[in-house]
Design an enzyme around this catalytic site. Structure first.
Site, PDB file in Angstrom:
ATOM      1  CB  SER A 138     -21.860 -48.805  26.398  1.00  0.00           C
ATOM      2  OG  SER A 138     -22.909 -48.656  27.335  1.00  0.00           O
ATOM      3  CE1 TYR A 150     -25.318 -47.050  22.249  1.00  0.00           C
ATOM      4  CE2 TYR A 150     -25.756 -47.956  24.427  1.00  0.00           C
ATOM      5  CZ  TYR A 150     -24.990 -47.176  23.596  1.00  0.00           C
ATOM      6  OH  TYR A 150     -23.895 -46.518  24.098  1.00  0.00           O
TER       7      TYR A 150
END
Length: 233
Positions: A138, A150
């Protein structure tokens, strides 16, 4: 068909994983997809008309026995393994200072342990084909976000990709980290709404994954960061 390349994709029943599976199937690959939801996998296969080259395998990407079984099942069914795509992931959309720790363990195990287990389970088969490991990371694994656990898991995936590359390249195995920016997928379901602005599609991310997979022999594309135009960070 028996000589076509074979890919195993974790979290392949929806979102980016499903898009990668569809794109590879269209390109003539044989594809195995895993996921924890048997019904979601069945629906995915039904939606594609249950093609001959598609195999669905239920299991948990954070459980080594399940991952090992998925690799073994794929190799037994298709005779080889050329690519693994560590796509399965989750997010709690909260912060370390104010979030609910109840959901953190599953996120960390899925996002960090899961890709490592897939590498471990598949490396012997990939050595035989001089295959490729694709880790779906990501942009959050390159840009710090306030309290973003995250994001910390995706920083771990960023490191795992390069650490893995430095070991497996001598065996003829390639490693590609694909790090998407804001993308319209079920990732946002638990968040409650899509983020503002232009979003990438899962298909656009899949095109980049498949582009990396289909590089000529001897070419190792290592890091692909993809943002939608207008995403500043």
């Amino acid at each position: 068909m028996s000589d076509s390349q074979v890919a195993l994709i974790t979290g392949g029943g929806s979102g980016i994983g499903a898009a990668v599976a569809r794109t590879l199937l269209d390109a003539g690959h044989r594809v195995a997809v895993t996921g924890r939801g048997e019904q979601r996998l069945r629906d995915f296969a039904e939606g594609l008309g249950r093609p001959e080259g598609l195999l669905t395998i239920a299991g948990d990407t954070a459980v080594y026995d399940d991952v090992r079984a998925a690799v073994d099942t794929t190799v037994k069914a298709f005779g080889r393994l050329d690519t693994v795509v560590a796509n399965a992931g989750s997010a709690t959309h909260d912060t370390v200072a104010e979030g609910d720790p109840e959901g953190w363990r599953d996120m960390v195990l899925t996002n960090v342990l899961g890709p490592a287990l897939l590498i471990r389970a598949s490396i012997d088969a990939l050595k035989e084909t001089h295959g490729r490991i694709v880790l779906v990371g990501s942009v959050a694994g390159f840009v710090h976000g306030p309290g973003n656990l995250y994001g910390a898991t995706k920083w771990a995936v960023t490191g795992l990709a390069e650490n893995t590359r430095r070991q497996v390249t001598e065996w003829g195995v390639g490693v590609t980290l694909v790090a998407p920016g804001r993308t319209e997928t079920p990732f946002w379901d638990s968040y409650g709404s899509l983020p503002p602005g232009h979003l990438l599609t899962a298909g656009q991310i899949a095109d980049s994954v498949v582009w990396a997979i289909r590089q000529p022999a001897g070419v190792d594309v290592n890091t692909v960061v993809i943002r939608p135009v207008g995403q500043p960070v």
